[in-house]
Enzyme design. Structure first.
Site, short mmCIF file in Angstrom:
data_model
loop_
_atom_site.label_atom_id
_atom_site.label_comp_id
_atom_site.label_asym_id
_atom_site.label_seq_id
_atom_site.Cartn_x
_atom_site.Cartn_y
_atom_site.Cartn_z
N ASP A 57 -14.65 -15.76 -31.37
CA ASP A 57 -15.08 -14.36 -31.39
C ASP A 57 -14.68 -13.70 -30.07
O ASP A 57 -15.53 -13.29 -29.29
CB ASP A 57 -16.60 -14.33 -31.60
CG ASP A 57 -17.15 -12.92 -31.69
OD1 ASP A 57 -16.41 -12.03 -32.14
OD2 ASP A 57 -18.31 -12.71 -31.31
N LYS A 67 -23.88 -13.38 -37.30
CA LYS A 67 -22.86 -14.05 -36.49
C LYS A 67 -22.81 -15.51 -36.90
O LYS A 67 -23.80 -16.08 -37.34
CB LYS A 67 -23.21 -13.91 -35.01
CG LYS A 67 -22.11 -14.34 -34.07
CD LYS A 67 -22.34 -13.73 -32.70
CE LYS A 67 -21.35 -14.30 -31.70
NZ LYS A 67 -21.37 -13.59 -30.43
N HIS A 86 -17.09 -12.50 -36.61
CA HIS A 86 -18.30 -13.29 -36.82
C HIS A 86 -18.27 -14.17 -38.05
O HIS A 86 -19.31 -14.48 -38.64
CB HIS A 86 -19.52 -12.36 -36.86
CG HIS A 86 -19.82 -11.75 -35.53
ND1 HIS A 86 -20.97 -11.05 -35.26
CD2 HIS A 86 -19.13 -11.75 -34.36
CE1 HIS A 86 -20.97 -10.63 -34.00
NE2 HIS A 86 -19.85 -11.04 -33.45
N ASP A 99 -15.65 -3.00 -31.98
CA ASP A 99 -16.32 -3.94 -31.09
C ASP A 99 -15.30 -4.88 -30.47
O ASP A 99 -15.00 -5.93 -31.03
CB ASP A 99 -17.40 -4.72 -31.85
CG ASP A 99 -18.26 -5.56 -30.91
OD1 ASP A 99 -18.07 -5.47 -29.69
OD2 ASP A 99 -19.12 -6.32 -31.41
N ASP A 150 -13.03 -10.93 -29.31
CA ASP A 150 -13.09 -9.47 -29.15
C ASP A 150 -11.87 -8.88 -28.46
O ASP A 150 -11.99 -8.09 -27.53
CB ASP A 150 -14.38 -9.07 -28.42
CG ASP A 150 -15.62 -9.29 -29.27
OD1 ASP A 150 -15.75 -8.60 -30.28
OD2 ASP A 150 -16.44 -10.16 -28.93
N GLU A 162 -26.75 -7.22 -37.78
CA GLU A 162 -25.43 -7.85 -37.62
C GLU A 162 -25.55 -9.36 -37.52
O GLU A 162 -26.22 -9.90 -36.65
CB GLU A 162 -24.78 -7.30 -36.33
CG GLU A 162 -23.41 -7.90 -36.05
CD GLU A 162 -22.78 -7.34 -34.77
OE1 GLU A 162 -23.45 -6.55 -34.06
OE2 GLU A 162 -21.63 -7.70 -34.50
N HIS A 178 -17.98 -3.65 -37.55
CA HIS A 178 -17.56 -3.84 -36.17
C HIS A 178 -16.14 -4.35 -36.25
O HIS A 178 -15.91 -5.53 -36.49
CB HIS A 178 -18.47 -4.84 -35.45
CG HIS A 178 -19.65 -4.21 -34.79
ND1 HIS A 178 -20.49 -4.86 -33.93
CD2 HIS A 178 -20.11 -2.92 -34.86
CE1 HIS A 178 -21.43 -4.04 -33.51
NE2 HIS A 178 -21.22 -2.86 -34.06
N ASP A 185 -19.06 -7.85 -38.63
CA ASP A 185 -18.18 -7.89 -37.46
C ASP A 185 -17.03 -8.85 -37.79
O ASP A 185 -17.27 -9.98 -38.20
CB ASP A 185 -18.98 -8.36 -36.23
CG ASP A 185 -18.16 -8.39 -34.95
OD1 ASP A 185 -17.07 -8.99 -34.95
OD2 ASP A 185 -18.62 -7.83 -33.94
N TRP A 245 -28.34 -6.64 -33.16
CA TRP A 245 -27.70 -7.95 -33.04
C TRP A 245 -28.46 -8.76 -32.00
O TRP A 245 -28.71 -8.27 -30.89
CB TRP A 245 -26.23 -7.85 -32.61
CG TRP A 245 -25.69 -9.22 -32.34
CD1 TRP A 245 -25.37 -10.18 -33.26
CD2 TRP A 245 -25.50 -9.83 -31.05
NE1 TRP A 245 -24.98 -11.34 -32.62
CE2 TRP A 245 -25.05 -11.15 -31.28
CE3 TRP A 245 -25.66 -9.39 -29.74
CZ2 TRP A 245 -24.77 -12.04 -30.24
CZ3 TRP A 245 -25.38 -10.27 -28.69
CH2 TRP A 245 -24.93 -11.58 -28.94
C1 RNT Z 1 -21.86 -9.86 -30.32
C2 RNT Z 1 -21.87 -8.75 -31.30
C3 RNT Z 1 -22.39 -7.44 -30.79
C4 RNT Z 1 -21.93 -7.11 -29.40
C5 RNT Z 1 -22.29 -5.72 -28.95
C6 RNT Z 1 -22.12 -5.53 -27.49
O1 RNT Z 1 -21.22 -10.97 -30.77
O2 RNT Z 1 -20.59 -8.58 -31.85
O3 RNT Z 1 -22.07 -6.43 -31.68
O4 RNT Z 1 -20.57 -7.30 -29.23
O5 RNT Z 1 -23.54 -5.41 -29.40
ZN ZN Z 2 -20.33 -6.84 -33.10
#
Ligand code: RNT
Ligand code: ZN
Length: 412
Positions: A288, A222, A256, A320, A290, A220, A280, A253, A179
């Site tokens: 985003d 985003k 994302h 994640d 998390d 990955e 993720h 993810d 990523w």
């Molecule tokens: C960031 C991505 C990525 C990170 C990690 C720490 O937006 O989601 O996966 O969160 O690699």
């Molecule tokens: Zn991620």
């Protein structure tokens, strides 16, 4: 309610709880190391995470050393039924030396591998393209400066080598997920050149062949991040095409995409063109953000798709999220158990019956069965799972989480 009564209740619908419990036991979840220390890492100059990702909060107990992080992980795993994996980032070396990102070697991570072996868990890996002076522009592999691109290509190649060695030692393929934060705060005029640079850098990074029995490449995408609101170079379309062309894993993810998009709907679509998928699992709130995952509808729907579309065998489930306002170990435990609870609910659905109704255009039955099933005793089956795997539940779980948090809260 006793487990035996719950078992009978599910059996009336043709659902075998024993088969579901057996299956659940075999599904590893890759727990992310970065929840334990707010994405800080163990590099000499590590500080803010950068790259548009951010842990907020100042709850006591952040792991400051590899030993503290491993102790926290061991505790978390002891509260989670089943055997799982650890997802390590390259910014977490455990070494007396101070390698820069383009100098990392397997030796810098060897203590992690020894520990994983002793614990009987698999490891996954990630190159770290953020929290570094050469990523300050939020441009790495797509930077216009070839020197900066080369630095990050070298980092990525070394990460792949390390992942392969980890996979070889542990006898389980190590997923190496790429990523990069690359993007622009304001609207760019030349997206194409940036994307071509990213593509060429990835090509260079992935050029050295690796054995898929040892390591698996993943990319990955985003949609946006803090400071890269206008354009993300590695967008979903970019990486979906790239992963298909290269025959590598696509990482989806949950934070994302546009807020109303759901990964559950994407799984069967991308699975037609990809061999394997990396998830993720996360919880975006307005952005985003998390947050720790809940047993919420989108997680349940995703788990249901994994089971219904028979994708468990080729999906790597990674987590994640990072919340520094609560006990970090509790965050791991609750989030990972929620992922498992969602999978258990999916495994306990009368899917054959539901699929038959759908095929016959009998959407009434599909709706009635789905809604009636919401009252089924899933919790009783979960309790049985936890008991068989010898982990606490309910009040017992809260006591253990409190006890551990008290133990670590004195950390400076
Ligand atoms: C960031 C991505 C990525 C990170 C990690 C720490 O937006 O989601 O996966 O969160 O690699
Ligand atoms: Zn991620």
């Amino acid at each position: 309610m006793s487990y035996e009564s719950a078992k009978d209740a599910f059996a009336e619908w043709g659902v075998d709880t024993e088969a579901a419990l057996e299956r659940l036991k075999t599904i590893p979840v890759s727990m992310h190391c970065w929840q334990g220390d707010d994405v800080v890492g163990f590099e000499p100059k590590s500080g803010a995470s950068g790259g548009g990702i951010q842990a907020t909060g100042n709850h006591p107990g952040r792991a400051r050393t590899p030993d503290e992080l491993r102790a926290d992980l061991e505790f978390a795993y002891s509260m989670i039924p089943g055997r799982h994996r650890l997802n390590l980032h390259a910014m977490y070396p455990d070494t007396g030396a101070s390698p820069d990102r383009d100098e990392i070697e397997f030796a810098h991570f060897a203590p992690w591998v020894d520990w994983a072996k002793a614990q009987g868990i698999g490891l996954d890996f990630n190159p770290t393209f953020f929290a570094h002076a050469r990523a300050d522009d939020n441009l790495t592999l797509s930077h216009p400066d070839p020197g900066i691109r080369d630095f990050w290509i070298e980092h990525g190649r070394r990460s792949r080598d390390i992942a392969a060695q980890i996979g070889a030692v542990l006898g389980s393929p190590c997923v190496n997920n790429i990523w990069v934060p690359d993007g622009y705060k304001d609207t760019p005029v030349d997206r194409m050149s940036a994307r071509k640079r990213l593509e060429a850098s990835l090509d260079a990074m992935l050029a050295p062949p690796q054995d898929k029995k040892q390591m698996l490449d993943a990319v990955e995408s985003k949609l946006f991040g803090i400071g890269v609101e206008a354009c993300t170079v590695g967008s979903h379309e970019f990486y979906m095409g790239y992963a298909i062309r290269k025959g590598i894993l696509l990482c989806l993810d949950m934070g994302h995409f546009h807020p109303t998009e759901n990964i559950a709907d994407k799984l069967s679509a991308v699975a037609l063109s990809l061999d394997e998928i990396l998830l993720h699992v996360s919880r975006p709130m307005r952005w985003d953000s998390d947050h720790v995952i809940l047993l919420s509808d989108d997680i349940l729907q995703m788990a249901q798709e994994l089971v219904s579309a028979d994708l468990l065998g080729r999906t790597h489930i990674g987590l994640d999220f990072f919340d520094a306002t609560i006990s970090r170990t509790a965050a791991w435990v609750i989030g990972t158990r929620n992922m498992q609870k969602a999978l258990l609910r999916a495994l306990l659905l009368p899917l054959e019956r539901l699929k038959a109704a759908e095929e016959n255009l009998d959407f009434t039955t599909r709706l009635v069965v789905t809604e009636e099933f919401k009252d089924m005793p899933f919790g009783t089956v979960w309790n049985e799972f936890a008991a068989r795997q010898e982990v606490p539940n309910g009040q017992g779980l809260i006591r253990e989480l409190d006890r551990y948090q008290t133990k670590v809260s004195g950390r400076g």
